[in-house]
Design an enzyme around this catalytic site. Sequence first.
Site, mmCIF file in Angstrom:
data_model
loop_
_atom_site.group_PDB
_atom_site.id
_atom_site.type_symbol
_atom_site.label_atom_id
_atom_site.label_comp_id
_atom_site.label_asym_id
_atom_site.label_seq_id
_atom_site.Cartn_x
_atom_site.Cartn_y
_atom_site.Cartn_z
ATOM 1 N N HIS A 1 0.850 -1.196 0.000
ATOM 2 C CA HIS A 1 0.000 0.000 0.000
ATOM 3 C C HIS A 1 0.886 1.247 0.000
ATOM 4 C CE1 HIS A 1 -2.942 2.984 1.192
ATOM 5 N NE2 HIS A 1 -3.867 2.125 0.812
ATOM 6 N N GLU B 1 -3.976 1.883 -7.225
ATOM 7 C CA GLU B 1 -4.412 3.008 -6.402
ATOM 8 C C GLU B 1 -3.522 4.211 -6.706
ATOM 9 O OE1 GLU B 1 -6.580 1.704 -2.548
ATOM 10 O OE2 GLU B 1 -4.455 1.757 -2.136
HETATM 11 P P1 13P Z 1 -9.894 6.064 0.228
HETATM 12 O O1 13P Z 1 -10.995 5.148 -0.281
HETATM 13 O O2 13P Z 1 -10.184 6.633 1.581
HETATM 14 O O3 13P Z 1 -9.501 7.067 -0.794
HETATM 15 O O4 13P Z 1 -8.610 5.117 0.474
HETATM 16 C C1 13P Z 1 -8.209 4.289 -0.541
HETATM 17 C C2 13P Z 1 -7.228 3.341 -0.002
HETATM 18 O O5 13P Z 1 -6.116 3.722 0.341
HETATM 19 C C3 13P Z 1 -7.634 1.926 0.100
HETATM 20 O O6 13P Z 1 -6.546 1.099 0.283
#
Ligand code: 13P
Length: 265
Positions: free
Chosen positions: A110, A184
């Site tokens: 992450h 992400e």
């Molecule tokens: P948000 O949905 O709060 O933008 O966070 C995304 C995230 O980091 C999920 O791993």
Amino acid sequence: MQKARIYVANWKMNMHLDSGLQFANDCKALMNDNENTEKQGSPFSQNGAKKHIILCPTFPAIYPIAQLLQNVPISIGAQNCSEHEIGAYTGEVSAQSLSEIGCSYCIIGHSERRKYFHETNEVIARKVVKLFASTINPIICIGETAQDHKDNKTLEVLEHQLNPIIKAINEAEQFPETVIFAYEPVWAIGTGKTPNNETLHATFNWLAAHLTRNIKNIKVIYLLYGGSVDEHTALEMVKVQNIDGFLIGGASLDFQKFKNIVSLA
Ligand code: 13P
């Protein structure tokens, strides 16, 4: 094979044990209520699409939540694991320990771990191998920063992040039938900003082609999107080809919002 749609709740360092258990109980009731709930162990089905929920609590909440959800077709994931198998690594948690307490998934790489805990792509690749060996499915996160995005370097960054991970997957002695990647964009996390569908379409097409071409041993690859997913953005993004589900942060802390995403998108 029709893929299930996957909804991962990444609670990060939020939710205390009581609120986590309450949320898990609400999810359990949702599964019971759903007329289309299939036989034990399957993701539930809605409008023909199978849906699979994965809850990722903090470490101490994993075991009690896994106990509560025994015999419920909801999976439990961790948010990190050690790159080491066992030994003198104070404060670390091994993949094997996670497996013993009921985890079948684990988020790794992450951007918050990359940023605050200096995790490199090589460390993440070693974690993948440890997870495979403990029969835990990794949810491997990748994504570009705001600057990379501005410089039009998204695919270059993704390829660089993926290189050692793909190599480790291909060389692993033990590996699962499916692997999950979560794209992400760092600039989309917790900001309310998301890429438009055209951009997502290009990125996910590239990811699907790149991973299918380069991963030799695992045939089924799931691609999730994460970053400011809510019931509105998810409804739009679910139209994008090759998005198989969502990795949800903020909106996964509120059961009603999470339920709306799972039911609508
Ligand atoms: P948000 O949905 O709060 O933008 O966070 C995304 C995230 O980091 C999920 O791993």
